[in-house]
Design an enzyme around this catalytic site. Structure first.
Site, mmCIF file in Angstrom:
data_model
loop_
_atom_site.group_PDB
_atom_site.id
_atom_site.type_symbol
_atom_site.label_atom_id
_atom_site.label_comp_id
_atom_site.label_asym_id
_atom_site.label_seq_id
_atom_site.Cartn_x
_atom_site.Cartn_y
_atom_site.Cartn_z
ATOM 1 N N GLU A 89 6.556 3.619 -5.646
ATOM 2 C CA GLU A 89 5.841 2.679 -6.617
ATOM 3 C C GLU A 89 5.845 1.633 -5.163
ATOM 4 O O GLU A 89 6.232 1.167 -4.763
ATOM 5 C CB GLU A 89 6.511 2.370 -7.731
ATOM 6 C CG GLU A 89 5.391 1.192 -8.672
ATOM 7 C CD GLU A 89 5.017 3.051 -9.423
ATOM 8 O OE1 GLU A 89 3.812 3.195 -9.246
ATOM 9 O OE2 GLU A 89 6.261 3.768 -9.639
ATOM 10 N N THR A 90 4.154 1.169 -5.242
ATOM 11 C CA THR A 90 3.431 0.077 -4.653
ATOM 12 C C THR A 90 2.547 -1.053 -5.318
ATOM 13 O O THR A 90 1.882 -0.179 -6.736
ATOM 14 C CB THR A 90 2.444 0.838 -3.470
ATOM 15 O OG1 THR A 90 3.720 0.948 -2.815
ATOM 16 C CG2 THR A 90 2.013 -1.054 -2.860
#
Length: 262
Positions: free
Chosen positions: A44-45
């Protein structure tokens, strides 16, 4: 543009789940946010933009945008509290999943979210092929959750990635009663180019309510048995789930501003 890397649900680096956090003045293009997520290649970003007193928040996996991510939300709250709104210990995020309230106290970040429904479904041969074992029970919401017989089964799965990709779910979780902790789990998201997620806050909005009911207790300590592993503290109050954990800073970097897409 600054980018912060944090390890979430961990008390030291190289444990828990990695997340990249970007706090922006204004939204970037979806193409650029997706490219940054691909470049990072973490599960995840997250990207946050302040709006009034609160923040809008979006999450991108290497395979696309997702509607809810727990660990990156905790990580973003930690970064905002430490580097941006340093006098605030309560942060509200406006997201595709709805409003998420985060509180930071004594080194613990706590997220209040809505529990996923526990819709019991039939176990199919495709499910058995995908995880390599016959589950006791199966439940479906955004994610699929399989209840197994033991922690040993959870830790020693024979996963078939191609079969997992065929299952209709954002994440596929397996869980069992824990030996040392209340429950143990592993989570996979191959459709999002995340084979196994290290520690998953969002799916514990499904795992925690199940075990709270089975164990007849509101407060749980959950262990996610990935290679990195991590500890999740959960409190279940009806349809509300509080997901909490520690966050550790790993690095601060500059994404170069001469990129033509900025």
């Amino acid at each position: 543009m600054k980018q912060y890397i944090v390890d979430v649900f961990a008390d030291k680096n190289f444990r828990g789940n990695q997340a990249a956090v970007c706090v922006l003045d204004k939204w970037l293009s979806e193409e650029l946010m997706q490219n940054i997520a691909k470049e990072n290649n973490f599960s995840e970003t997250s990207f946050a933009v302040k709006k009034g007193h609160d923040y809008e928040l979006r999450w991108f996996t290497p395979g696309g945008e997702i509607d809810f991510c727990g660990h990156a939300t905790l990580g973003t709250a930690y970064v905002i509290n430490r580097f941006y709104d340093t006098n605030r210990d309560t942060i509200k995020f406006m997201t595709a999943h709805g409003e998420l309230l985060l509180k930071i106290k004594d080194g613990i970040v706590n997220m209040t979210a809505t529990a996923y429904p526990l819709n019991k479904i039939a176990i199919t041969s495709d499910m058995i092929k995908a995880i390599g074992v016959t589950p006791k029970l199966a439940y479906k919401a955004r994610d699929l959750m399989f209840v197994l017989n033991s922690q040993y089964e959870v830790e020693n799965l024979n996963i078939d990635i191609q079969q997992l990709k065929k299952l209709d779910a954002v994440c596929v979780a397996v869980t069992a009663k824990g030996e040392e902790y209340d429950c143990v789990s592993r989570v996979f998201a191959p459709q999002l180019d995340v084979i196994e997620d290290s520690v998953t806050g969002s799916t514990h909005c499904m795992i925690a309510p199940y075990w709270a009911k089975v164990l007849n207790k509101k407060q749980l300590i959950a262990y996610q048995a990935s290679e990195r592993s991590g500890i999740i503290y959960a409190n279940v109050e009806g349809k509300i789930v509080n997901i909490a954990g520690k966050v550790v800073m790993y690095s601060i970097a500059d994404i170069l501003s001469d990129c033509k897409l900025f």
